[in-house]
Design a protein around this motif. Structure first.
Motif, PDB file in Angstrom:
ATOM      1  N   SER A 265      -0.911  -0.193   7.453  1.00 36.94           N
ATOM      2  CA  SER A 265       0.118   0.842   7.579  1.00 36.94           C
ATOM      3  C   SER A 265       0.276   1.299   9.030  1.00 36.94           C
ATOM      4  O   SER A 265      -0.707   1.599   9.707  1.00 36.94           O
ATOM      5  CB  SER A 265      -0.272   2.030   6.695  1.00 36.94           C
ATOM      6  N   ILE A 266       1.530   1.360   9.483  1.00 39.58           N
ATOM      7  CA  ILE A 266       1.805   2.026  10.762  1.00 39.58           C
ATOM      8  C   ILE A 266       1.956   3.520  10.458  1.00 39.58           C
ATOM      9  O   ILE A 266       1.897   3.915   9.297  1.00 39.58           O
ATOM     10  CB  ILE A 266       3.092   1.470  11.431  1.00 39.58           C
TER      11      ILE A 266
ATOM     12  N   GLY B  91       7.567   3.318   4.652  1.00 34.28           N
ATOM     13  CA  GLY B  91       6.233   3.019   4.129  1.00 34.28           C
ATOM     14  C   GLY B  91       5.919   1.542   4.167  1.00 34.28           C
ATOM     15  O   GLY B  91       6.690   0.755   4.729  1.00 34.28           O
ATOM     16  N   CYS B  92       4.794   1.153   3.577  1.00 37.38           N
ATOM     17  CA  CYS B  92       4.519  -0.295   3.428  1.00 37.38           C
ATOM     18  C   CYS B  92       4.558  -0.663   1.956  1.00 37.38           C
ATOM     19  O   CYS B  92       3.735  -1.401   1.439  1.00 37.38           O
ATOM     20  CB  CYS B  92       3.256  -0.754   4.128  1.00 37.38           C
TER      21      CYS B  92
ATOM     22  N   ARG C 205       0.858  -1.191   0.000  1.00 35.84           N
ATOM     23  CA  ARG C 205       0.000   0.000   0.000  1.00 35.84           C
ATOM     24  C   ARG C 205       0.889   1.235   0.000  1.00 35.84           C
ATOM     25  O   ARG C 205       1.970   1.220   0.583  1.00 35.84           O
ATOM     26  CB  ARG C 205      -0.811   0.061   1.291  1.00 35.84           C
ATOM     27  N   ALA C 206       0.381   2.312  -0.581  1.00 33.37           N
ATOM     28  CA  ALA C 206       1.159   3.551  -0.618  1.00 33.37           C
ATOM     29  C   ALA C 206       0.882   4.433   0.597  1.00 33.37           C
ATOM     30  O   ALA C 206       1.513   5.487   0.759  1.00 33.37           O
ATOM     31  CB  ALA C 206       0.838   4.319  -1.898  1.00 33.37           C
ATOM     32  N   ASP C 207      -0.031   4.009   1.467  1.00 32.66           N
ATOM     33  CA  ASP C 207      -0.452   4.807   2.626  1.00 32.66           C
ATOM     34  C   ASP C 207       0.719   5.414   3.386  1.00 32.66           C
ATOM     35  O   ASP C 207       1.621   4.689   3.800  1.00 32.66           O
ATOM     36  CB  ASP C 207      -1.197   3.923   3.645  1.00 32.66           C
ATOM     37  N   ASP C 208       0.678   6.686   3.580  1.00 32.62           N
ATOM     38  CA  ASP C 208       1.601   7.343   4.508  1.00 32.62           C
ATOM     39  C   ASP C 208       3.078   7.126   4.168  1.00 32.62           C
ATOM     40  O   ASP C 208       3.940   7.179   5.049  1.00 32.62           O
ATOM     41  CB  ASP C 208       1.303   6.858   5.946  1.00 32.62           C
ATOM     42  N   CYS C 209       3.392   6.860   2.897  1.00 31.84           N
ATOM     43  CA  CYS C 209       4.796   6.660   2.522  1.00 31.84           C
ATOM     44  C   CYS C 209       5.575   7.972   2.631  1.00 31.84           C
ATOM     45  O   CYS C 209       5.074   9.033   2.277  1.00 31.84           O
ATOM     46  CB  CYS C 209       4.906   6.144   1.086  1.00 31.84           C
ATOM     47  N   HIS C 210       6.798   7.851   3.125  1.00 33.26           N
ATOM     48  CA  HIS C 210       7.673   9.007   3.298  1.00 33.26           C
ATOM     49  C   HIS C 210       8.926   8.899   2.442  1.00 33.26           C
ATOM     50  O   HIS C 210       9.436   7.792   2.224  1.00 33.26           O
ATOM     51  CB  HIS C 210       8.097   9.121   4.770  1.00 33.26           C
TER      52      HIS C 210
END
Ligand code: ARG
Length: 370
Positions: free
Chosen positions: A86-87, A105-106, A25-30
């Protein structure tokens, strides 16, 4: 996967029929903040240099849209798909040895999780910002542990990642591609031999044999650790002169089915390392050229994600939709091509192979190099 819908973990190679897979998942990727060796790993002409922090929301949304579509495409083919949880990747991390401003990220799961038979092994990882990345997959690991009585959940020893893990020569701003290529050819990489380091995406599985890239993210001690951890396997170290940023093997060397491997023509496997393949009549063919001249914005990887394909079975392969030359070559090699739109998610860490991790492929552990 069994008929009752409960998980079974089993995967011995990169090509047997895929039945169950994790899609990132692209959630909250930094984009990672400054840390030792980060500059060494990001291409010198990259637009990512000097930037860090959460990725722009519209790029996260777009990448998620594509990853979700890819997941449903696989599901429509009868493949079970699981997704990470995602954390919060904005949380700074501190260990007794280092601290980092944020996490990663995840995406992509292939970097973290190595499935060998009924085992899923969390890699040591070699970036500070990716030290806790396995936490994104722990809910899945717990579920597999409960459902599959034979599942072996393993975690490699967490590295300390002090400054001693990185060669100071590599830490200067601009090294220049020429010097990088010379160093790569000499197997002088940014990581030292302080402690075992490996990313799961440096490993390719060929039944009894594991082929592991020695480079920026995996050192010789990491390869030796894998050798001791998998005593029933033969573990082979390979390296690819020609790659100024040797990170993860899956845009360089791509097995398609027993007897056939694509090799990046700019990063050719040295002759002496071809022996085991040649002796067993495996063909190593140059991959087609990428369709693009440059990677998309804020991307770590090169245009060679063109060959980062996901094999669904020895006759079927997922190829990114815009990679027309790669698709054409697959067709000539007798593979049925499944087109997948993923290019706008490349920036999150890679292509179709990277953004997945195997849970179940049919088949058993075979010896392809007797
Ligand atoms: N280093 C490779 C290249 O740019 C990309 C590999 C990406 N693979 C991955 N598992 N994240 O050509």
């Amino acid at each position: 996967m069994s008929d009752t819908g409960k998980t079974i973990v089993n995967s011995w190679n990169e090509w047997d029929p895929l039945r169950h897979v994790i899609v990132g998942r692209a959630d909250d990727c930094h984009i990672p903040a400054e840390e030792p060796a980060l500059d060494a790993k990001v291409p010198e002409d990259s637009d990512m240099r000097g930037q860090w922090g959460r990725r722009p929301q519209e790029t996260i949304d777009r990448a998620n849209e594509l990853l979700n579509n890819f997941a449903s495409q696989l599901e429509k083919r009868g493949i079970r798909v699981d997704r990470p949880t995602s954390i919060d990747h904005s949380v700074p991390v501190e260990t007794p040895d280092f601290s980092t401003e944020s996490q990663f990220g995840c995406m992509p799961p292939r970097d973290v999780l190595l499935t060998v038979g009924s085992e899923m092994l969390e890699a040591t990882m070699s970036y500070r910002c990716r030290w806790f990345e396995y936490l994104n997959y722990r809910p899945l690991m717990q579920k597999y542990f409960e459902e599959d009585p034979k599942f072996r959940h393993e975690s490699a020893p967490k590295p300390r990642l002090t400054d001693a893990d990185y060669h100071p020569d590599y830490l200067s701003e601009k090294i220049g591609v020429e010097k990088r290529l010379k160093w790569t050819a000499e197997k002088f990489f940014v990581t030292t031999e302080e402690e075992p380091l490996f990313d799961a995406a440096d490993v390719l599985r060929f039944g009894r044999d594991l082929v592991v890239q020695h480079g920026f993210t995996t050192n010789l001690k990491g390869i030796e650790w894998l050798r001791r951890h998998f005593p029933d396997h033969r573990v082979h170290a390979v390296n690819f002169p020609g790659d100024p940023y040797p990170i993860h093997i899956d845009a360089t060397f791509t097995p398609l089915r027993p007897g056939l491997i694509l090799n990046n023509p700019q990063r050719r496997l040295p002759d002496e390392q071809r022996e085991m393949f040649q002796k067993n009549d495996w063909q190593i063919v140059d991959s087609a050229q990428p369709a693009h001249n440059a990677p998309p914005p804020l991307c770590y990887s090169s245009t060679w994600l063109s060959m980062n394909v996901l094999v669904l079975d020895p006759k079927t392969v997922c190829v990114e939709k815009s990679e027309v030359y790669q698709a054409e070559q697959m067709d000539k090699l007798g593979m049925e091509v499944v087109e997948v739109d993923l290019r706008d998610a490349y920036a999150f860490g890679g292509g179709l192979h990277c953004c997945t991790a195997d849970v179940y492929r049919e088949g058993v552990c075979e010896d392809y190099f007797p």
